[in-house]
Scaffold this motif. Sequence first.
Motif, short mmCIF file in Angstrom:
data_model
loop_
_atom_site.label_atom_id
_atom_site.label_comp_id
_atom_site.label_asym_id
_atom_site.label_seq_id
_atom_site.Cartn_x
_atom_site.Cartn_y
_atom_site.Cartn_z
N GLU A 85 0.83 -1.20 0.00
CA GLU A 85 0.00 0.00 0.00
C GLU A 85 0.87 1.25 0.00
O GLU A 85 0.57 2.24 -0.68
N ARG A 88 2.00 1.79 -3.52
CA ARG A 88 0.87 2.25 -4.33
C ARG A 88 0.64 3.74 -4.12
O ARG A 88 0.50 4.50 -5.08
N ARG A 123 -5.05 0.03 -7.29
CA ARG A 123 -5.58 -0.95 -6.34
C ARG A 123 -5.71 -2.32 -7.00
O ARG A 123 -5.42 -3.35 -6.39
N ILE A 124 -6.11 -2.34 -8.27
CA ILE A 124 -6.16 -3.60 -9.03
C ILE A 124 -4.73 -4.16 -9.15
O ILE A 124 -4.52 -5.37 -9.01
N ILE A 127 -3.72 -5.83 -5.91
CA ILE A 127 -4.42 -7.13 -5.79
C ILE A 127 -3.74 -8.17 -6.68
O ILE A 127 -3.42 -9.27 -6.23
N ASN A 128 -3.52 -7.81 -7.94
CA ASN A 128 -2.91 -8.75 -8.89
C ASN A 128 -1.47 -9.08 -8.53
O ASN A 128 -0.98 -10.17 -8.84
N ASN A 130 -0.33 -9.83 -5.80
CA ASN A 130 -0.31 -10.89 -4.80
C ASN A 130 -0.79 -12.23 -5.34
O ASN A 130 -0.94 -13.19 -4.59
N LEU A 131 -1.04 -12.29 -6.63
CA LEU A 131 -1.47 -13.53 -7.28
C LEU A 131 -0.28 -14.23 -7.93
O LEU A 131 0.75 -13.62 -8.18
#
Length: 158
Positions: A85, A88, A123-124, A127-128, A130-131
Amino acid sequence: MKNTPTLYDWAGGNQVLEDLTKLFYEKVLADELLLPVFRNMSAEHTKHVAHFIGEVFGGPELYTKHDEGSHAKMVAHHIGKLLTEEQRQRWIHLLLQSADELKLADDPEFRSALVAYLEWGSRIAVINSNLTDNPLQQDAPMPKWGWGVPGGPYIPEQ
């Protein structure tokens, strides 16, 4: 407003977006928090990002046609990066600082649309990041961003 311009046109088009991403990534590479994420970016990275943003903002399909990119390919660049974060927020701060330095359109409606897109997209990306697998199919459509509500740039009445 009749003939509402795209965000791409209102921002000033491709050259303005390329100037923005060039200045922005100079700041990123000088930032100790973001440098580890971007130190190995390609020489063409700044243009690819400008073309992606331009296409999302209603400009020509430079990213998908000339850069051979797609929304899925953009997402793939973030997979496994484990973005924080703090990173970001710094990324957004530096991009908006660069926009101010270049005197990119700063009317409330454009900046609202720009900040909304940066918030959504970053934010996307987190999220991505961490995949381990890309959640998008190769043919996923490019995002399209517009003025939102109330719609169109602010132009004071004369």
